[in-house]
Design an enzyme around this catalytic site. Structure first.
Site, PDB file in Angstrom:
ATOM      1  N   ASP B 122       0.824  -1.197   0.000  1.00  0.00           N
ATOM      2  CA  ASP B 122       0.000   0.000   0.000  1.00  0.00           C
ATOM      3  C   ASP B 122       0.867   1.258   0.000  1.00  0.00           C
ATOM      4  OD1 ASP B 122      -2.035   1.781   0.259  1.00  0.00           O
ATOM      5  OD2 ASP B 122      -2.560   1.240   2.311  1.00  0.00           O
ATOM      6  N   ASP B 323      -2.006   6.060  -5.563  1.00  0.00           N
ATOM      7  CA  ASP B 323      -2.248   5.155  -4.445  1.00  0.00           C
ATOM      8  C   ASP B 323      -2.457   3.739  -4.977  1.00  0.00           C
ATOM      9  OD1 ASP B 323      -2.993   3.970  -2.081  1.00  0.00           O
ATOM     10  OD2 ASP B 323      -5.006   4.829  -2.055  1.00  0.00           O
TER      11      ASP B 323
END
Lengths: 30, 414
Positions: B122, B323
């Site tokens: 992430d 992201d």
């Protein structure tokens, strides 16, 4: 903010040069 | 004709659908040191794909919206905090980060002897954590055996008085607490998922020849929420405790990845400069708000041969982050409207169908085996133009519903 999500990043090589302050893209990464 | 064709993708519908068997990528992985194989959490390349709890796309998109709401909240909170700092006052801080469906996972080794753990990777968060025995409160079901710190000869707890412990405040948004002199972290995500446990150190194994000793991570004793059957999370954000910062001496804060086009193929996550393609085009990171996210500048979008007419301030005012944990790209409302309007115009020969979840531009392509879709290109700061792959333009809901894989933010200031 706008968000560039992972679907749009598929197959690109995404390169994080955090120290150099830049983000790279190249086609056909996988 | 050739010029027109160069602005369109000719796509076999079947290529947008994941296969039932895994086809590992031959690029990237195993050619370089410090490379991990990346695979989709719910595809046949993942041992997690047998998970009965595999969510529907609708559920994934709902979780995705929770994550996006949380990111917006966190960035707004940072802006508010900046104002507060200017005023030399203080406000209570609440952390809010949704994990949603992280989607892409890598397998790392932790401890000595090493134990394999599949972690969501992430770039939109910082703390790396895994579930730990004895699971003093709650551990959810995970595929790998839960990490047992007692069985690792290199494991140690971090003391409450260490500098690293105090850095948890910015990494997690919550001040750490103390339990018998051991630093205790707590991280809560915007969808109410959370992990609480001991802040610890142990050896992290990237590959057989690449070990990171004394890596700081969270050893979770109370973990609840939308983490699927993964063992936890690998935080690749910018903050001081992220994997990127902790391994700065080793990898020079340089990493790259490729996310596969379907859940039945694999990609890679590589640390360090070695072996990166020579044809990479770089855009500078934009000024960041907060310590975590990677901000970039979008300056334009084109659809087929048409450059969309979008005022620069539409992107510049709210800013943009990249992201790996958000699924669908969110655009400012004006940019999304321009994109979807032009896309519809160029796709008018295909029958449209009602919206699906957050996706409002959908088509019934069940009668076609091959389609022609306009290429979508993003231009980033520094005049870096990037063509999206077909898998980055359309998302298949089912055989009779294929949607434009973009969504709008609800507010122009988001």
């Amino acid at each position: 903010v706008g968000i560039l999500g992972n679907v749009q990043q598929t197959t690109l090589e995404v390169v994080y040069d955090v120290a150099g302050g830049k983000l790279g893209f190249a086609p056909g990464g996988c | 004709r050739r010029a027109i064709e160069s602005h369109y993708h000719t796509v076999e519908i079947s290529s947008l659908l994941p296969a039932s068997v895994c086809s590992p990528s031959t690029k990237g992985h195993s050619k370089r040191p410090s490379t991990l194989k990346v695979f989709h959490r719910h595809g046949p390349c993942s041992k997690h794909s047998q998970d009965n709890a595999t969510p529907s796309l609708d559920e994934i998109l709902t979780h995705d919206q929770s994550r996006v709401d949380s990111i917006q909240h966190k960035i707004n909170l940072n802006a508010e905090m900046d104002k507060v700092k200017d005023k030399k006052a203080a406000l209570p801080v609440q952390s809010g980060r949704a994990l949603g469906s992280g989607n892409y996972i890598v397998t790392l080794g932790l401890g000595t002897p090493k134990k394999s753990l599949s972690l969501i990777f992430d770039t939109g968060s910082d703390l790396t954590w895994t579930q730990c025995q004895p699971c003093a409160r709650v551990c959810y079901k995970q595929q790998d055996p839960i990490f047992n710190p007692i069985a690792s000869t290199t494991y140690s707890n971090v003391s409450c008085s260490s500098t690293r412990c105090s850095q948890l405040s910015t990494t997690t948004g919550n001040d750490p607490s103390c339990s018998t002199k051991t630093c205790v972290y707590g991280i809560q995500y915007g969808d109410q998922s959370f992990s609480i446990g001991f802040f610890s150190q142990d050896t992290l194994t990237i590959s057989s020849s690449d070990l990171v000793p004394k890596f700081y991570f969270g050893c979770g004793q109370n973990n609840q929420g939308l983490f699927g059957n993964t063992a936890g999370l690998l935080g690749l954000g910018r903050d001081s405790l992220s994997f990127v910062s902790q391994t700065a001496q080793r990898y020079g804060k340089y990493f790259s990845y490729c996310l596969p086009s379907s859940s039945s193929s694999t990609g890679h996550l590589t640390f360090g400069k070695s072996g990166v393609s020579s044809n990479v085009k770089f855009t500078p990171f934009a000024a960041s708000r907060g310590t975590s996210f990677y901000f970039i500048d979008i300056v334009g979008i084109s659809v087929g041969m048409t450059q969309l007419s979008i005022r620069p301030s539409v992107f510049k005012t709210p800013g943009t982050i990249i992201d790996s944990g958000t699924v669908i790209t969110r655009l400012p409302p004006a940019a999304y409207k321009a994109l979807s309007t032009e896309f519809k115009k160029q796709m008018k020969k295909y029958p449209s169908v009602p919206a699906y979840s957050i996706l409002d531009t959908c088509y019934d392509l069940s009668k076609y085996t091959t389609i022609s879709i306009p290429k979508i290109s993003f231009t980033f700061g520094g005049n870096v133009k990037v063509d999206l792959a077909p898998s980055g333009i359309l998302i298949v809901i089912n055989s009779s519903r294929v949607c434009l894989a973009f969504a709008a933010n609800s507010d122009a200031s988001d």
